[in-house]
Design a protein around this motif. Sequence first.
Motif, PDB file in Angstrom:
ATOM      1  N   ARG A   1       2.090  13.801   4.124  1.00 40.21           N
ATOM      2  CA  ARG A   1       0.993  12.153   3.601  1.00 40.21           C
ATOM      3  C   ARG A   1       1.781  10.999   2.591  1.00 40.21           C
ATOM      4  NH1 ARG A   1      -5.127  13.471   3.481  1.00 40.21           N
ATOM      5  NH2 ARG A   1      -5.322  11.244   3.934  1.00 40.21           N
ATOM      6  N   LEU A   2       1.508  10.264   3.679  1.00 37.94           N
ATOM      7  CA  LEU A   2       2.603   9.081   2.954  1.00 37.94           C
ATOM      8  C   LEU A   2       1.565   7.537   2.690  1.00 37.94           C
ATOM      9  CD1 LEU A   2       5.642   9.297   4.512  1.00 37.94           C
ATOM     10  CD2 LEU A   2       5.142   9.791   2.074  1.00 37.94           C
ATOM     11  N   TRP A   3       1.683   7.147   1.110  1.00 36.41           N
ATOM     12  CA  TRP A   3       0.528   5.689   1.666  1.00 36.41           C
ATOM     13  C   TRP A   3       1.225   4.330   2.218  1.00 36.41           C
ATOM     14  CZ3 TRP A   3      -4.596   5.782  -0.226  1.00 36.41           C
ATOM     15  CH2 TRP A   3      -4.835   6.955  -0.926  1.00 36.41           C
ATOM     16  N   TYR A   4       0.498   3.356   2.841  1.00 37.83           N
ATOM     17  CA  TYR A   4       1.601   2.946   3.514  1.00 37.83           C
ATOM     18  C   TYR A   4       0.019   2.037   3.038  1.00 37.83           C
ATOM     19  CZ  TYR A   4       3.302   6.089   6.582  1.00 37.83           C
ATOM     20  OH  TYR A   4       3.798   6.484   6.941  1.00 37.83           O
ATOM     21  N   SER A   5       0.276   0.377   3.512  1.00 36.49           N
ATOM     22  CA  SER A   5      -0.479  -1.110   3.199  1.00 36.49           C
ATOM     23  C   SER A   5      -1.225  -1.636   4.471  1.00 36.49           C
ATOM     24  CB  SER A   5       0.710  -2.043   2.844  1.00 36.49           C
ATOM     25  OG  SER A   5       0.232  -3.361   2.029  1.00 36.49           O
ATOM     26  N   LYS A   6      -1.898  -1.830   3.977  1.00 34.88           N
ATOM     27  CA  LYS A   6      -2.632  -2.541   5.039  1.00 34.88           C
ATOM     28  C   LYS A   6      -2.600  -4.594   5.279  1.00 34.88           C
ATOM     29  CE  LYS A   6      -7.166  -0.141   5.091  1.00 34.88           C
ATOM     30  NZ  LYS A   6      -8.096   0.438   4.694  1.00 34.88           N
ATOM     31  N   GLY A   7      -1.761  -4.225   3.829  1.00 34.52           N
ATOM     32  CA  GLY A   7      -1.504  -5.662   4.155  1.00 34.52           C
ATOM     33  C   GLY A   7      -2.989  -6.660   2.700  1.00 34.52           C
ATOM     34  N   VAL A   8      -2.697  -7.272   2.064  1.00 36.09           N
ATOM     35  CA  VAL A   8      -3.541  -8.619   0.720  1.00 36.09           C
ATOM     36  C   VAL A   8      -5.154  -8.499   1.619  1.00 36.09           C
ATOM     37  CG1 VAL A   8      -4.495 -10.394  -0.373  1.00 36.09           C
ATOM     38  CG2 VAL A   8      -1.619  -9.624  -0.348  1.00 36.09           C
ATOM     39  N   LYS A   9      -5.878  -7.794   1.403  1.00 32.91           N
ATOM     40  CA  LYS A   9      -7.354  -7.244   1.744  1.00 32.91           C
ATOM     41  C   LYS A   9      -8.686  -8.045   0.789  1.00 32.91           C
ATOM     42  CE  LYS A   9      -6.535  -5.438   6.001  1.00 32.91           C
ATOM     43  NZ  LYS A   9      -6.806  -5.878   6.599  1.00 32.91           N
ATOM     44  N   GLN A  10      -7.809  -7.977  -0.718  1.00 28.79           N
ATOM     45  CA  GLN A  10      -8.876  -8.204  -1.251  1.00 28.79           C
ATOM     46  C   GLN A  10      -8.335  -9.478  -2.572  1.00 28.79           C
ATOM     47  OE1 GLN A  10     -11.967  -6.866  -1.903  1.00 28.79           O
ATOM     48  NE2 GLN A  10     -12.769  -8.002  -3.092  1.00 28.79           N
ATOM     49  N   ARG A  11      -8.597 -10.899  -2.881  1.00 28.83           N
ATOM     50  CA  ARG A  11      -8.399 -12.019  -3.171  1.00 28.83           C
ATOM     51  C   ARG A  11      -7.925 -11.260  -4.738  1.00 28.83           C
ATOM     52  NH1 ARG A  11      -6.955 -17.244  -1.198  1.00 28.83           N
ATOM     53  NH2 ARG A  11      -8.259 -16.810   0.269  1.00 28.83           N
ATOM     54  N   VAL A  12      -6.797 -12.207  -5.274  1.00 26.15           N
ATOM     55  CA  VAL A  12      -7.423 -12.026  -6.807  1.00 26.15           C
ATOM     56  C   VAL A  12      -6.811 -12.677  -7.290  1.00 26.15           C
ATOM     57  CG1 VAL A  12      -6.140  -9.532  -6.477  1.00 26.15           C
ATOM     58  CG2 VAL A  12      -4.302 -11.529  -6.079  1.00 26.15           C
ATOM     59  N   HIS A  13      -6.676 -13.809  -8.278  1.00 25.30           N
ATOM     60  CA  HIS A  13      -6.753 -14.274  -9.380  1.00 25.30           C
ATOM     61  C   HIS A  13      -5.798 -14.279 -10.515  1.00 25.30           C
ATOM     62  CE1 HIS A  13     -10.348 -15.824  -6.715  1.00 25.30           C
ATOM     63  NE2 HIS A  13     -10.463 -14.751  -6.634  1.00 25.30           N
ATOM     64  N   LYS A  14      -5.691 -15.532 -10.692  1.00 31.35           N
ATOM     65  CA  LYS A  14      -4.809 -15.493 -11.864  1.00 31.35           C
ATOM     66  C   LYS A  14      -5.126 -15.468 -13.107  1.00 31.35           C
ATOM     67  CE  LYS A  14      -1.012 -18.201 -14.040  1.00 31.35           C
ATOM     68  NZ  LYS A  14       0.012 -19.848 -14.081  1.00 31.35           N
ATOM     69  N   VAL A  15      -4.634 -14.364 -14.577  1.00 26.35           N
ATOM     70  CA  VAL A  15      -5.510 -14.146 -14.999  1.00 26.35           C
ATOM     71  C   VAL A  15      -4.619 -15.169 -16.519  1.00 26.35           C
ATOM     72  CG1 VAL A  15      -6.652 -12.861 -17.456  1.00 26.35           C
ATOM     73  CG2 VAL A  15      -7.024 -12.610 -14.594  1.00 26.35           C
ATOM     74  N   THR A  16      -4.770 -15.725 -17.769  1.00 22.05           N
ATOM     75  CA  THR A  16      -3.871 -16.303 -18.084  1.00 22.05           C
ATOM     76  C   THR A  16      -4.967 -16.085 -19.984  1.00 22.05           C
ATOM     77  OG1 THR A  16      -3.359 -17.921 -16.642  1.00 22.05           O
ATOM     78  CG2 THR A  16      -3.036 -18.738 -18.825  1.00 22.05           C
ATOM     79  N   GLU A  17      -3.682 -15.999 -21.021  1.00 22.11           N
ATOM     80  CA  GLU A  17      -4.562 -16.696 -22.403  1.00 22.11           C
ATOM     81  C   GLU A  17      -3.570 -17.155 -22.988  1.00 22.11           C
ATOM     82  OE1 GLU A  17      -3.763 -13.029 -26.270  1.00 22.11           O
ATOM     83  OE2 GLU A  17      -3.127 -12.305 -23.925  1.00 22.11           O
TER      84      GLU A  17
END
Length: 163
Positions: A100-116
């Motif tokens: 059993r191997l892990w594969y990508s479905k591609g980007v599905k969830q929008r991520v946002h940039k965090v800045t300190e």
Amino acid sequence: MDERKSSRMYFIGKKEDLIQAKRTSVTLDGRDILIVYHQRVFYAMDLQCYHAGSTLLNGDIEEISNKLCLVCPKHKYKITLAEGEGLYRVSNLAEKVPTRLWYSKGVKQRVHKVTEVDEDIFVTLSDCPGWIESDYYQTEKGREELSKAQELDSEPDPDADED
């Protein structure tokens, strides 16, 4: 997404407060965002899972194929914290002993940039062009669907045993 909105940094809170909270959800320009602090790093992504709109607020975090993933509490979908990539696992049946191997479905969830900046945490909404599946639950139609599902979940079950 609107370019003016995506380039703006939104103040989320003081670093120490967000570290103690570990997870926080906010709405920025009408978009529901989850901020996660894990292993000394802040991440931000859309709050509702791309698959069926369940909140990711209480999802477990697992390491899968050297990537930190948030696991949707409702249907166990795996989403990488850094990229928003959907992961799935299947067996290669062509092998004598299927692995059993892990594969990508591609980007599905929008991520946002965090800045300190000076102990303050800011989020800049994603400027990634095009449609990402989690965008659906940020639309009017997607929000209506979520609202209807929540109403159904809150109705008493007529088949439930009464004490």
